[in-house]
Design a protein around this motif. Structure first.
Motif, PDB file in Angstrom:
ATOM      1  N   GLU A  78       8.299  -7.945  -9.773  1.00 21.18           N
ATOM      2  CA  GLU A  78       8.790  -7.149  -8.803  1.00 21.18           C
ATOM      3  C   GLU A  78       8.409  -7.774  -7.345  1.00 21.18           C
ATOM      4  N   THR A  79       7.240  -8.198  -7.159  1.00 24.18           N
ATOM      5  CA  THR A  79       6.565  -8.813  -5.773  1.00 24.18           C
ATOM      6  C   THR A  79       7.698  -9.825  -5.343  1.00 24.18           C
ATOM      7  N   GLU A  80       7.931 -10.729  -6.520  1.00 20.53           N
ATOM      8  CA  GLU A  80       8.877 -11.898  -6.113  1.00 20.53           C
ATOM      9  C   GLU A  80      10.018 -11.393  -5.447  1.00 20.53           C
ATOM     10  N   GLN A  81      10.692 -10.303  -5.995  1.00 21.18           N
ATOM     11  CA  GLN A  81      11.734  -9.823  -5.834  1.00 21.18           C
ATOM     12  C   GLN A  81      11.951  -9.071  -4.456  1.00 21.18           C
ATOM     13  N   GLN A  82      10.880  -8.489  -4.130  1.00 22.89           N
ATOM     14  CA  GLN A  82      10.541  -7.930  -2.816  1.00 22.89           C
ATOM     15  C   GLN A  82      10.442  -8.908  -1.739  1.00 22.89           C
TER      16      GLN A  82
ATOM     17  N   ASP B 138      18.717   0.298   1.555  1.00 23.42           N
ATOM     18  CA  ASP B 138      18.615   0.083   0.187  1.00 23.42           C
ATOM     19  C   ASP B 138      17.384  -0.760  -0.240  1.00 23.42           C
ATOM     20  N   PRO B 139      17.445  -2.111   0.215  1.00 24.20           N
ATOM     21  CA  PRO B 139      16.333  -3.146  -0.131  1.00 24.20           C
ATOM     22  C   PRO B 139      14.814  -2.520   0.162  1.00 24.20           C
ATOM     23  N   LEU B 140      14.665  -1.779   1.317  1.00 23.93           N
ATOM     24  CA  LEU B 140      13.523  -1.493   1.490  1.00 23.93           C
ATOM     25  C   LEU B 140      13.033  -0.221   0.533  1.00 23.93           C
ATOM     26  N   ASN B 141      13.913   0.637   0.538  1.00 21.37           N
ATOM     27  CA  ASN B 141      13.759   1.844  -0.514  1.00 21.37           C
ATOM     28  C   ASN B 141      13.421   1.350  -1.934  1.00 21.37           C
ATOM     29  N   THR B 142      14.346   0.142  -2.436  1.00 25.95           N
ATOM     30  CA  THR B 142      13.950  -0.089  -3.767  1.00 25.95           C
ATOM     31  C   THR B 142      12.339  -0.797  -3.655  1.00 25.95           C
ATOM     32  N   SER B 143      12.000  -1.473  -2.674  1.00 19.63           N
ATOM     33  CA  SER B 143      10.485  -1.851  -2.628  1.00 19.63           C
ATOM     34  C   SER B 143       9.684  -0.725  -2.664  1.00 19.63           C
ATOM     35  N   LEU B 144       9.951   0.145  -1.816  1.00 22.24           N
ATOM     36  CA  LEU B 144       9.185   1.276  -1.728  1.00 22.24           C
ATOM     37  C   LEU B 144       8.554   2.041  -3.090  1.00 22.24           C
ATOM     38  N   ASP B 145       9.808   2.177  -3.875  1.00 23.93           N
ATOM     39  CA  ASP B 145      10.012   2.861  -5.094  1.00 23.93           C
ATOM     40  C   ASP B 145       8.903   1.999  -6.133  1.00 23.93           C
ATOM     41  N   GLU B 146       9.172   0.606  -6.010  1.00 19.87           N
ATOM     42  CA  GLU B 146       8.529  -0.038  -6.936  1.00 19.87           C
ATOM     43  C   GLU B 146       6.861  -0.087  -6.614  1.00 19.87           C
ATOM     44  N   GLU B 147       6.491  -0.007  -5.376  1.00 21.71           N
ATOM     45  CA  GLU B 147       5.155   0.016  -4.874  1.00 21.71           C
ATOM     46  C   GLU B 147       4.725   1.391  -5.180  1.00 21.71           C
TER      47      GLU B 147
ATOM     48  N   ALA C 164       0.985   4.597  -8.317  1.00 23.56           N
ATOM     49  CA  ALA C 164       0.595   5.690  -9.193  1.00 23.56           C
ATOM     50  C   ALA C 164       0.146   5.239 -10.670  1.00 23.56           C
ATOM     51  N   TRP C 165       0.609   4.072 -11.112  1.00 20.53           N
ATOM     52  CA  TRP C 165      -0.017   3.557 -12.388  1.00 20.53           C
ATOM     53  C   TRP C 165      -1.530   3.194 -12.107  1.00 20.53           C
ATOM     54  N   VAL C 166      -1.796   2.461 -10.892  1.00 20.69           N
ATOM     55  CA  VAL C 166      -3.180   2.378 -10.467  1.00 20.69           C
ATOM     56  C   VAL C 166      -4.057   3.379 -10.512  1.00 20.69           C
ATOM     57  N   ASP C 167      -3.546   4.370  -9.850  1.00 23.84           N
ATOM     58  CA  ASP C 167      -4.295   5.625  -9.879  1.00 23.84           C
ATOM     59  C   ASP C 167      -4.531   6.432 -11.151  1.00 23.84           C
ATOM     60  N   GLN C 168      -3.577   6.426 -11.957  1.00 25.07           N
ATOM     61  CA  GLN C 168      -3.550   7.139 -13.369  1.00 25.07           C
ATOM     62  C   GLN C 168      -4.564   5.974 -14.211  1.00 25.07           C
ATOM     63  N   SER C 169      -4.726   4.996 -13.963  1.00 19.24           N
ATOM     64  CA  SER C 169      -5.441   3.844 -15.027  1.00 19.24           C
ATOM     65  C   SER C 169      -6.665   3.894 -14.389  1.00 19.24           C
ATOM     66  N   LEU C 170      -7.203   4.229 -13.580  1.00 19.57           N
ATOM     67  CA  LEU C 170      -8.621   3.985 -12.969  1.00 19.57           C
ATOM     68  C   LEU C 170      -9.529   4.951 -13.906  1.00 19.57           C
ATOM     69  N   PRO C 171      -9.392   6.039 -14.389  1.00 17.58           N
ATOM     70  CA  PRO C 171     -10.348   6.738 -15.347  1.00 17.58           C
ATOM     71  C   PRO C 171     -10.098   5.713 -16.753  1.00 17.58           C
ATOM     72  N   LEU C 172      -9.290   5.219 -17.268  1.00 18.56           N
ATOM     73  CA  LEU C 172      -9.135   4.451 -18.531  1.00 18.56           C
ATOM     74  C   LEU C 172      -9.618   3.195 -18.243  1.00 18.56           C
ATOM     75  N   ILE C 173      -9.571   2.630 -17.637  1.00 15.47           N
ATOM     76  CA  ILE C 173     -10.322   1.433 -17.124  1.00 15.47           C
ATOM     77  C   ILE C 173     -11.780   1.433 -16.938  1.00 15.47           C
TER      78      ILE C 173
ATOM     79  N   VAL D 139       2.671   0.872   0.163  1.00 19.71           N
ATOM     80  CA  VAL D 139       3.746   2.026   0.330  1.00 19.71           C
ATOM     81  C   VAL D 139       3.641   2.349   1.778  1.00 19.71           C
ATOM     82  N   ALA D 140       2.607   2.459   2.427  1.00 13.11           N
ATOM     83  CA  ALA D 140       2.628   2.774   3.892  1.00 13.11           C
ATOM     84  C   ALA D 140       3.525   1.905   4.625  1.00 13.11           C
ATOM     85  N   SER D 141       3.275   0.594   4.474  1.00 12.21           N
ATOM     86  CA  SER D 141       4.288  -0.402   5.173  1.00 12.21           C
ATOM     87  C   SER D 141       5.586  -0.305   4.849  1.00 12.21           C
ATOM     88  N   TYR D 142       5.931   0.082   3.764  1.00 10.38           N
ATOM     89  CA  TYR D 142       7.584   0.062   3.368  1.00 10.38           C
ATOM     90  C   TYR D 142       8.008   1.404   4.072  1.00 10.38           C
TER      91      TYR D 142
END
Length: 172
Positions: free
Chosen positions: A53-57, A133-142, A147-156, A113-116
């Motif tokens: 995704e980052t390469e696409q961004q 559209d390009p910026l919103n797509t990147s924002l959605d990915e970020e 959200a994944w990083v936040d949700q995974s912190l307890p499991l990690i 997220v804040a940057s986008y």
């Protein structure tokens, strides 16, 4: 005399160049973490997916810059790539490397997220509708990655503690 439209364009283009450099920093951070996340394959797998995704961004940002007749700042890209590598290297020697990386990823993803969001605001006010559209797509990915990083912190954290308790390789 400079008019307000010129200033708006200058600020927006500078923001696009900064975002481009930040995405290069993200690649450097992810590459180091992917290589080292031996016992945390779920982290490595997610980072590999987000790397694509980052390469696409980066490509989207380059397209937007090209539309303004501009190109990315090689100096900013190199400087932030280097700082990304240095940050990742700094965590390598920590007994809790995976936790330090997870905390840094949380901050970094939310910064993106804040940057986008800021770029989208600038695009709206500047009338740069082709950027929405390009910026919103990147924002959605970020936002998904944040959200994944936040949700995974307890499991990690729990997995880290379990490995450490069993004297297994736990730092990464």
């Amino acid at each position: 005399m400079t008019n307000n439209d010129d200033i708006w364009r200058e600020v927006f283009v500078s923001g696009l160049k900064n975002a481009h450099a930040v995405e290069h920093q993200a690649l450097a951070l992810m590459d180091r973490q992917i290589d080292r996340a031996k016992n945390f394959t779920e982290v490595a797998d997610m980072l590999k997916a987000h790397r694509v995704e980052t390469e696409q961004q980066i490509e989207r940002l380059e397209g937007l810059l090209d539309g303004f007749g501009e190109s990315p700042s090689g100096l900013k890209d190199a400087a932030l790539s280097l700082s990304g590598n240095m940050a990742a290297l700094g965590h390598m020697f920590a007994d809790d490397e995976i936790l330090k990386n997870a905390f840094a990823n949380f901050a970094f993803e939310n910064f993106e997220v804040a940057s986008y969001r800021g770029l989208i605001l600038l695009a709206r006010h500047g009338g740069y509708s082709a950027a929405y559209d390009p910026l919103n797509t990147s924002l959605d990915e970020e936002m998904r990655m944040a959200a994944w990083v936040d949700q995974s912190l307890p499991l990690i954290t729990e997995k880290f503690l379990t490995l450490k308790r069993s004297d297994a390789e736990h730092s990464r």
